[in-house]
Design a protein around this motif. Structure first.
Motif, PDB file in Angstrom:
ATOM      1  N   ASP A 223      -6.530 -43.960 -81.445  1.00  0.00           N
ATOM      2  CA  ASP A 223      -7.846 -43.369 -81.192  1.00  0.00           C
ATOM      3  C   ASP A 223      -7.767 -41.927 -81.687  1.00  0.00           C
ATOM      4  OD1 ASP A 223     -10.230 -42.389 -80.213  1.00  0.00           O
ATOM      5  OD2 ASP A 223     -10.087 -43.430 -78.299  1.00  0.00           O
ATOM      6  N   TYR A 224      -8.193 -41.741 -82.917  1.00  0.00           N
ATOM      7  CA  TYR A 224      -7.965 -40.489 -83.636  1.00  0.00           C
ATOM      8  C   TYR A 224      -8.577 -39.255 -82.972  1.00  0.00           C
ATOM      9  CZ  TYR A 224      -7.874 -37.324 -87.693  1.00  0.00           C
ATOM     10  OH  TYR A 224      -7.676 -36.262 -88.534  1.00  0.00           O
ATOM     11  N   PRO A 225      -9.859 -39.250 -82.605  1.00  0.00           N
ATOM     12  CA  PRO A 225     -10.439 -38.013 -82.078  1.00  0.00           C
ATOM     13  C   PRO A 225     -10.075 -37.707 -80.626  1.00  0.00           C
ATOM     14  CG  PRO A 225     -12.105 -39.704 -82.123  1.00  0.00           C
ATOM     15  CD  PRO A 225     -10.875 -40.297 -82.753  1.00  0.00           C
ATOM     16  N   ARG A 226      -9.562 -38.712 -79.902  1.00  0.00           N
ATOM     17  CA  ARG A 226      -9.304 -38.506 -78.475  1.00  0.00           C
ATOM     18  C   ARG A 226      -7.831 -38.333 -78.132  1.00  0.00           C
ATOM     19  NH1 ARG A 226     -10.538 -43.060 -75.629  1.00  0.00           N
ATOM     20  NH2 ARG A 226     -10.914 -41.895 -73.710  1.00  0.00           N
ATOM     21  N   GLY A 227      -6.941 -38.435 -79.133  1.00  0.00           N
ATOM     22  CA  GLY A 227      -5.521 -38.261 -78.862  1.00  0.00           C
ATOM     23  C   GLY A 227      -4.943 -39.345 -77.979  1.00  0.00           C
ATOM     24  N   LYS A 228      -5.302 -40.608 -78.262  1.00  0.00           N
ATOM     25  CA  LYS A 228      -4.868 -41.724 -77.428  1.00  0.00           C
ATOM     26  C   LYS A 228      -4.234 -42.832 -78.259  1.00  0.00           C
ATOM     27  CE  LYS A 228      -7.220 -40.290 -73.621  1.00  0.00           C
ATOM     28  NZ  LYS A 228      -6.639 -40.015 -72.287  1.00  0.00           N
ATOM     29  N   LEU A 229      -3.305 -43.549 -77.623  1.00  0.00           N
ATOM     30  CA  LEU A 229      -2.847 -44.844 -78.109  1.00  0.00           C
ATOM     31  C   LEU A 229      -3.531 -45.885 -77.246  1.00  0.00           C
ATOM     32  CD1 LEU A 229      -0.887 -46.711 -79.746  1.00  0.00           C
ATOM     33  CD2 LEU A 229       0.738 -46.412 -77.852  1.00  0.00           C
ATOM     34  N   GLY A 230      -4.171 -46.878 -77.882  1.00  0.00           N
ATOM     35  CA  GLY A 230      -4.908 -47.884 -77.140  1.00  0.00           C
ATOM     36  C   GLY A 230      -4.265 -49.254 -77.227  1.00  0.00           C
ATOM     37  N   ARG A 231      -4.524 -50.056 -76.198  1.00  0.00           N
ATOM     38  CA  ARG A 231      -3.974 -51.418 -76.111  1.00  0.00           C
ATOM     39  C   ARG A 231      -5.095 -52.368 -75.701  1.00  0.00           C
ATOM     40  NH1 ARG A 231      -2.199 -55.079 -72.274  1.00  0.00           N
ATOM     41  NH2 ARG A 231      -0.192 -56.134 -72.666  1.00  0.00           N
ATOM     42  N   LEU A 232      -5.374 -53.361 -76.557  1.00  0.00           N
ATOM     43  CA  LEU A 232      -6.387 -54.370 -76.267  1.00  0.00           C
ATOM     44  C   LEU A 232      -5.721 -55.728 -76.128  1.00  0.00           C
ATOM     45  CD1 LEU A 232      -9.300 -55.623 -76.202  1.00  0.00           C
ATOM     46  CD2 LEU A 232      -9.156 -55.696 -78.714  1.00  0.00           C
ATOM     47  N   ASN A 233      -5.952 -56.384 -75.011  1.00  0.00           N
ATOM     48  CA  ASN A 233      -5.502 -57.753 -74.818  1.00  0.00           C
ATOM     49  C   ASN A 233      -6.678 -58.670 -75.156  1.00  0.00           C
ATOM     50  OD1 ASN A 233      -4.723 -60.286 -73.918  1.00  0.00           O
ATOM     51  ND2 ASN A 233      -3.708 -59.525 -72.093  1.00  0.00           N
ATOM     52  N   PRO A 234      -6.646 -59.342 -76.309  1.00  0.00           N
ATOM     53  CA  PRO A 234      -7.803 -60.163 -76.703  1.00  0.00           C
ATOM     54  C   PRO A 234      -8.088 -61.312 -75.749  1.00  0.00           C
ATOM     55  CG  PRO A 234      -6.347 -59.748 -78.564  1.00  0.00           C
ATOM     56  CD  PRO A 234      -5.609 -59.310 -77.342  1.00  0.00           C
ATOM     57  N   ALA A 235      -7.062 -61.795 -75.064  1.00  0.00           N
ATOM     58  CA  ALA A 235      -7.260 -62.932 -74.168  1.00  0.00           C
ATOM     59  C   ALA A 235      -8.128 -62.575 -72.973  1.00  0.00           C
ATOM     60  CB  ALA A 235      -5.907 -63.463 -73.699  1.00  0.00           C
ATOM     61  N   THR A 236      -8.026 -61.344 -72.511  1.00  0.00           N
ATOM     62  CA  THR A 236      -8.767 -60.915 -71.318  1.00  0.00           C
ATOM     63  C   THR A 236      -9.818 -59.863 -71.608  1.00  0.00           C
ATOM     64  OG1 THR A 236      -7.178 -59.157 -70.809  1.00  0.00           O
ATOM     65  CG2 THR A 236      -6.706 -61.359 -69.934  1.00  0.00           C
ATOM     66  N   GLY A 237      -9.710 -59.222 -72.774  1.00  0.00           N
ATOM     67  CA  GLY A 237     -10.600 -58.113 -73.086  1.00  0.00           C
ATOM     68  C   GLY A 237     -10.183 -56.808 -72.432  1.00  0.00           C
ATOM     69  N   GLN A 238      -9.069 -56.827 -71.689  1.00  0.00           N
ATOM     70  CA  GLN A 238      -8.615 -55.626 -70.998  1.00  0.00           C
ATOM     71  C   GLN A 238      -8.129 -54.576 -71.994  1.00  0.00           C
ATOM     72  OE1 GLN A 238      -4.875 -55.823 -68.888  1.00  0.00           O
ATOM     73  NE2 GLN A 238      -5.573 -54.387 -67.309  1.00  0.00           N
ATOM     74  N   VAL A 239      -8.522 -53.348 -71.733  1.00  0.00           N
ATOM     75  CA  VAL A 239      -8.114 -52.212 -72.560  1.00  0.00           C
ATOM     76  C   VAL A 239      -7.370 -51.199 -71.696  1.00  0.00           C
ATOM     77  CG1 VAL A 239      -8.919 -50.253 -73.938  1.00  0.00           C
ATOM     78  CG2 VAL A 239     -10.016 -52.489 -74.189  1.00  0.00           C
ATOM     79  N   ARG A 240      -6.241 -50.732 -72.196  1.00  0.00           N
ATOM     80  CA  ARG A 240      -5.509 -49.649 -71.550  1.00  0.00           C
ATOM     81  C   ARG A 240      -5.327 -48.528 -72.560  1.00  0.00           C
ATOM     82  NH1 ARG A 240      -0.080 -50.939 -68.791  1.00  0.00           N
ATOM     83  NH2 ARG A 240      -0.486 -48.824 -68.039  1.00  0.00           N
ATOM     84  N   GLU A 241      -5.257 -47.317 -72.074  1.00  0.00           N
ATOM     85  CA  GLU A 241      -5.065 -46.157 -72.941  1.00  0.00           C
ATOM     86  C   GLU A 241      -3.867 -45.349 -72.462  1.00  0.00           C
ATOM     87  OE1 GLU A 241      -8.783 -44.092 -72.662  1.00  0.00           O
ATOM     88  OE2 GLU A 241      -9.622 -45.172 -74.379  1.00  0.00           O
ATOM     89  N   PHE A 242      -3.188 -44.743 -73.427  1.00  0.00           N
ATOM     90  CA  PHE A 242      -2.029 -43.910 -73.140  1.00  0.00           C
ATOM     91  C   PHE A 242      -2.223 -42.580 -73.861  1.00  0.00           C
ATOM     92  CE2 PHE A 242      -0.905 -48.355 -73.171  1.00  0.00           C
ATOM     93  CZ  PHE A 242      -0.202 -48.528 -71.983  1.00  0.00           C
ATOM     94  N   ALA A 243      -2.150 -41.494 -73.112  1.00  0.00           N
ATOM     95  CA  ALA A 243      -2.324 -40.175 -73.708  1.00  0.00           C
ATOM     96  C   ALA A 243      -1.155 -39.869 -74.634  1.00  0.00           C
ATOM     97  CB  ALA A 243      -2.423 -39.114 -72.616  1.00  0.00           C
ATOM     98  N   SER A 244      -1.450 -39.436 -75.842  1.00  0.00           N
ATOM     99  CA  SER A 244      -0.401 -39.081 -76.789  1.00  0.00           C
ATOM    100  C   SER A 244       0.272 -37.790 -76.344  1.00  0.00           C
ATOM    101  CB  SER A 244      -0.993 -38.917 -78.188  1.00  0.00           C
ATOM    102  OG  SER A 244       0.011 -39.048 -79.177  1.00  0.00           O
ATOM    103  N   PRO A 245       1.584 -37.670 -76.497  1.00  0.00           N
ATOM    104  CA  PRO A 245       2.283 -36.481 -75.991  1.00  0.00           C
ATOM    105  C   PRO A 245       1.831 -35.175 -76.623  1.00  0.00           C
ATOM    106  CG  PRO A 245       3.755 -37.862 -77.292  1.00  0.00           C
ATOM    107  CD  PRO A 245       2.519 -38.659 -77.049  1.00  0.00           C
ATOM    108  N   GLY A 246       1.273 -35.247 -77.834  1.00  0.00           N
ATOM    109  CA  GLY A 246       0.799 -34.032 -78.488  1.00  0.00           C
ATOM    110  C   GLY A 246      -0.531 -33.532 -77.975  1.00  0.00           C
ATOM    111  N   GLY A 247      -1.168 -34.283 -77.075  1.00  0.00           N
ATOM    112  CA  GLY A 247      -2.411 -33.828 -76.474  1.00  0.00           C
ATOM    113  C   GLY A 247      -3.659 -34.338 -77.174  1.00  0.00           C
ATOM    114  N   PRO A 248      -4.837 -33.915 -76.694  1.00  0.00           N
ATOM    115  CA  PRO A 248      -6.112 -34.408 -77.223  1.00  0.00           C
ATOM    116  C   PRO A 248      -6.328 -34.132 -78.704  1.00  0.00           C
ATOM    117  CG  PRO A 248      -6.424 -33.300 -75.120  1.00  0.00           C
ATOM    118  CD  PRO A 248      -5.018 -33.029 -75.531  1.00  0.00           C
ATOM    119  N   SER A 249      -5.710 -33.084 -79.227  1.00  0.00           N
ATOM    120  CA  SER A 249      -5.898 -32.741 -80.648  1.00  0.00           C
ATOM    121  C   SER A 249      -4.779 -33.268 -81.535  1.00  0.00           C
ATOM    122  CB  SER A 249      -5.996 -31.220 -80.800  1.00  0.00           C
ATOM    123  OG  SER A 249      -4.797 -30.589 -80.371  1.00  0.00           O
ATOM    124  N   SER A 250      -3.974 -34.205 -81.034  1.00  0.00           N
ATOM    125  CA  SER A 250      -2.831 -34.699 -81.809  1.00  0.00           C
ATOM    126  C   SER A 250      -3.239 -35.614 -82.959  1.00  0.00           C
ATOM    127  CB  SER A 250      -1.847 -35.428 -80.892  1.00  0.00           C
ATOM    128  OG  SER A 250      -2.487 -36.484 -80.195  1.00  0.00           O
TER     129      SER A 250
END
Length: 326
Positions: A223-250
Motif C-alpha cells: 500500500d504505497y501511499p499509506r506505508g503498509k504491507l497488506g494481506r488478503l485472504n481470498p477465501a474469507t475476504g479478510q484483510v490485515r495490515e502491517f505498518a512498515s517499519p519506515g513509517g507512513p512515508s516509507s
C-alpha cells in the motif's frame, strides 16, 4: 520487425554487504549513461534481464562473468517497462510509451514487436500465463492478453473508473491477480474468459501498487501511499495490515515471496528492503547501500536462492542471497 544490434559493456560489482546484517544487498552498477532499470526478470539459467526505460534498451546481466549486453528496442523511445522470461527462455517486455509488446530471442538477440489494440496505449506489467502474455494498462484502465503463438490480442475494460491496473501476478490456483493503484481494490481475473472479480479493501484510502501470492493462496500487496504491507485472504475476504517499519512515508513498492518463505518488499522512501515472516509477523529491515534506490519491482531466482532488484534511481541492479526454501 526485428532488430539484432547489440552492445556489450562491462561492469564492476561493488559487492557491498552490510556488516552486522544478514542478508545484505550487493549492487551491480550498469555502464550505460542514464540507465534506468525499471523491472528485472531472471531465467532458469540465472541470467538477469531488465528494462532500461529511459534509454529504450533491454539489458542482460550475466552474474557469473560480469558481462552486460543491451539490445535497443526496434521502436525508438518505446519506454520498455515490465519484463518476464517465458518457460522457453524467450524474454517478453511491455513498450509502455508505444502500445506494444516485444519478444527478444536470447539465442540471437532478435526482437519482434507486436502492436496492441489502440486503446491499450500504455501496457504496463506483463505476465506469462497459459501461453499468453497478460498485461495491465494503467492509464487506459484495462487489462488484456497477447497470444504468444499467433500475436492475437484481446483487452478487457476495468469496471471501476480510474482504477489504474498496475501489478499483475498468477496465483497457485491458476487465477491472475491485479492491483488497482487508483482505488482501494484488488482484482481476481479468470484466465479462461477474462472475467474480473473485485475485492474491496476496508480502508478507502488504500492504494495497492504491487502484489504477490504465496503458496497458500494469500495475496500480499504494498500500500504505497499509506506505508503498509497488506494481506488478503481470498477465501474469507479478510484483510490485515502491517505498518512498515519506515513509517507512513516509507512508500512500499516492489514485492516478492523469497525462497525463505518471507515476504520481501521495498521501502522506496527510505532505501530499505523489508523481510516479513508470515509465521511470526516479525520484520527485518535491510538497508540498500546507495541512497535514492527506488525498487519498482523484484524477481526471484528460486534455483539459486537469490532476489534481484531493479534500483531505478541509482542506475544499478541489486542482489540479495536468500536462505533456501524451508
Amino acid at each position: 520487425m526485428t532488430h539484432t544490434f547489440r552492445r556489450t559493456l562491462r561492469w564492476c560489482a561493488t559487492g557491498v554487504v552490510l556488516s552486522g546484517q544478514s542478508p545484505g544487498v550487493r549492487e551491480y552498477p550498469l555502464p550505460r549513461p542514464r540507465a534506468f532499470p525499471h523491472d528485472p526478470a531472471v531465467g532458469r539459467d540465472g541470467i538477469v534481464w531488465y528494462t532500461d526505460q529511459v534509454n529504450s534498451y533491454i539489458g542482460r546481466l550475466d552474474p557469473a562473468t560480469g558481462k552486460v549486453t543491451d539490445y535497443p528496442t526496434p521502436t525508438p523511445a518505446s519506454g520498455p517497462h515490465g519484463i518476464v522470461v517465458a518457460p522457453d527462455g524467450a524474454v517478453w517486455y511491455t513498450a509502455n510509451f508505444q502500445g506494444r509488446i516485444g519478444r527478444l530471442d536470447p539465442a540471437t538477440g532478435a526482437i519482434k514487436e507486436y502492436a496492441l489494440p489502440h486503446e491499450a496505449r500504455d501496457p504496463h506489467t506483463p505476465l506469462y500465463h497459459g501461453g499468453k502474455i497478460w498485461f495491465t494498462a494503467q492509464g487506459a484502465n484495462l487489462y488484456g492478453w497477447l497470444d504468444a503463438a499467433t500475436g492475437e490480442a484481446k483487452v478487457f475494460p476495468v469496471p471501476t473508473p480510474h482504477a489504474r491496473p498496475y501489478g499483475l501476478v498468477a496465483g497457485s490456483d491458476g487465477a491472475i491477480w491485479v492491483a488497482f493503484f487508483g482505488t482501494n481494490k484488488i482484482g481476481r481475473i479468470s484466465p479462461g474468459d477474462g472475467a474480473l472479480r473485485e475485492f474491496p479493501l476496508p480502508d478507502e484510502s488504500a492504494r495497492p501498487r504491487r502484489l504477490v501470492v504465496d503458496a497458500k493462496g494469500i495475496v500480499w500487496y504494498t500500500d504505497y501511499p499509506r506505508g503498509k504491507l497488506g494481506r488478503l485472504n481470498p477465501a474469507t475476504g479478510q484483510v490485515r495490515e502491517f505498518a512498515s517499519p519506515g513509517g507512513p512515508s516509507s512508500a512500499p513498492y516492489g514485492i516478492a515471496v523469497g525462497t525463505d518463505g518471507r515476504v520481501w518488499y521495498d521501502e522506496s522512501g527510505s532505501d530499505a528492503i523489508v523481510a516479513f515472516d508470515p509465521a511470526t509477523e516479525r520484520m527485518q529491515r535491510v538497508a540498500i547501500p546507495t541512497s535514492g534506490s527506488v525498487v519498482r519491482n523484484m524477481a526471484v531466482d528460486s534455483t539459486r536462492a537469490r532476489l534481484w532488484l531493479a534500483l531505478s534511481g541509482i542506475q544499478r541492479l541489486g542482489r540479495i542471497d536468500l536462505a533456501p526454501t524451508p
